[in-house]
Design an enzyme around this catalytic site. Structure first.
Site, PDB file in Angstrom:
ATOM      1  N   ASP A 184      35.131  12.932  22.152  1.00 13.11           N
ATOM      2  CA  ASP A 184      35.002  13.960  21.088  1.00 13.11           C
ATOM      3  C   ASP A 184      36.490  14.238  20.551  1.00 13.11           C
ATOM      4  OD1 ASP A 184      34.849  16.362  19.639  1.00 13.11           O
ATOM      5  OD2 ASP A 184      33.118  17.272  20.864  1.00 13.11           O
ATOM      6  N   LYS A 209      35.275  21.018  11.526  1.00 16.06           N
ATOM      7  CA  LYS A 209      36.698  21.563  11.846  1.00 16.06           C
ATOM      8  C   LYS A 209      37.857  20.939  11.043  1.00 16.06           C
ATOM      9  CE  LYS A 209      33.895  23.602  14.919  1.00 16.06           C
ATOM     10  NZ  LYS A 209      33.698  23.132  16.195  1.00 16.06           N
TER      11      LYS A 209
END
Ligand SMILES: *Cc1c(COP(=O)(O)O)cnc(C)c1O
Length: 397
Positions: A184, A209
């Site tokens: 990730d 994000k």
């Protein structure tokens, strides 16, 4: 870090990441010259004869705006294949779809809360098995591996204590057991760290994000170099249907264009702030991989091109005083999430990690005074002044 961007990305096959961010997957329209990828708000496509289509049949399966985003994201990660999802969790779910009942997963003990939740509260019911270990301890990872281990799930840097994990070493451990290594890469972004180059099989993202970068869209992605794996991912992407809307794809494409320039400022501001906090009387500890005091600073320097925009610190006060700090700031907005141009602040013990019993939370290093910040691209002097006045308010209590 000390290298110029030119030296840094020499291993990039064709273009530097700054160029790919703007151009990869985004040719001007062949018919009308439009520079930007249109929002193809469109569910179905004309066929020239039954089954004779021009690449698209139905927008869950494929949409031109999404294709441009997927190509762009693949180029940024230096991968062959990209798939976009309606959220980071949609992407993570798709990785779990690749597994079968009885398969075992090894993951970090400080993975993102939503990842921990889908592992334990959704997929344990489907007879997947999970072990959570300290992934900085490679012996512990080795001990956790079983015959049935099919996946090693890695985050780096981790949340909220910014632990740095060795992607190459963990990928080797996974491969020695014929397991996949999935990283990730949400916190670092491909501008700072490219896990496929380090040995990972798949990179997972929350586009919500830094890649989106403006706190205005939720999205996810999976990128790989392995054609067979990509085909399986595509099968589940289409079968499960957690695909992003064309408008969301457009927003993320708008974000990725400026990823390199935004990240440079995020990193510069975070480093300045981390150094200021490390010298501050009201602060006990600062967690930022760019500080030499960080336990994995050397690894971070080797594995990453810079140290990112996320940091956390321990305010030397009570839970209530730390709450006052996060309530009093003005430049830093009190909110969960991260990676947007604006600075955000949160208190894990009272917010993201409040569900963990206090003793367990303290044992994991998540103290009452711990404060996490997503350092934005505002002027860093305004950030310091803002934190100082919030500290003063808390200390006056
Ligand atoms: C936010 C986040 C996710 C989940 O992504 P969503 O877009 O919120 O679904 C996964 N991993 C990390 C590290 C995250 O920060």
């Amino acid at each position: 870090m000390d290298e110029s961007p030119d030296e840094r990305s020499d291993e990039t096959p064709e273009f530097h990441i700054e160029t790919d961010a703007i151009h990869a997957g985004q040719e001007p329209d062949a018919d009308n010259g439009a520079l930007m990828t249109p929002i193809y708000a469109n569910s179905t496509y004309e066929q020239d004869g039954p089954g004779d289509h021009r690449g698209y049949e139905y927008s869950r399966t494929g949409n031109p705006t999404r294709t441009d985003l997927e190509e762009n994201l693949a180029a940024l990660e230096g991968g062959e294949y990209g798939r976009a999802f309606s959220s980071g969790m949609g992407a993570i779910n798709t990785i779990l779809n690749l597994l079968e009942a009885g398969d075992h997963v090894v993951a970090g003990d400080d993975v993102y809360g939503g990842t921990h939740r889908i592992f334990t509260q959704v997929y344990e019911d489907y007879d997947l098995e999970f072990d959570f270990v300290d992934t900085t301890d490679h012996d512990a990872v080795g001990d956790a591996m079983r015959e049935s281990t099919e996946l090693v799930w890695v985050e780096t840097p981790t949340n909220p204590l910014m632990q740095v994990n060795d992607v190459g070493a963990l990928a080797d451990l996974a491969h020695a057991h014929d397991a996949l290594c999935v990283v990730d890469n949400t916190f670092a972004t491909p501008y700072l760290q490219r896990p496929l180059e380090l040995g990972a099989d798949v990179v997972s993202h929350s586009l919500t994000k830094y890649l989106g970068g403006h706190s205005d869209v939720v999205g996810g992605a999976l990128i790989t170099d392995d054609e067979e794996l990509d085909e399986q991912i595509g099968f589940y992407q289409n079968s499960v249907g957690a695909t992003p809307s064309p408008f969301d794809c457009f927003l993320v494409l708008r974000g990725t264009k400026t990823l390199p320039v935004r990240m440079d400022r995020h990193c510069e501001n975070a480093r300045t702030l981390a150094e200021w906090l490390a010298d501050h009387d009201a602060v006990d500890e600062v967690y930022y991989p760019g500080l030499e005091s960080h336990p994995q600073h050397e690894l971070a320097a080797a594995q990453m091109d810079d140290f990112g925009g996320m940091l956390s610190f321990e305010f030397d006060g009570t839970l209530e005083q730390a709450s006052t700090v996060v309530e009093e700031t003005e430049v830093f907005t009190l909110a969960e999430s991260l990676g947007g141009v604006e600075s955000l602040i949160e208190q894990p013990a009272a917010m993201t990690h409040a569900a963990i019993p206090r003793e367990e939370r303290l044992a994991a290093g998540l103290t009452d005074g711990l404060i996490r910040v997503s350092v934005g691209v505002e002027h860093v002097a305004d950030m310091k002044r803002d934190l100082q006045s919030a500290f003063d308010a808390a200390l006056a209590e």
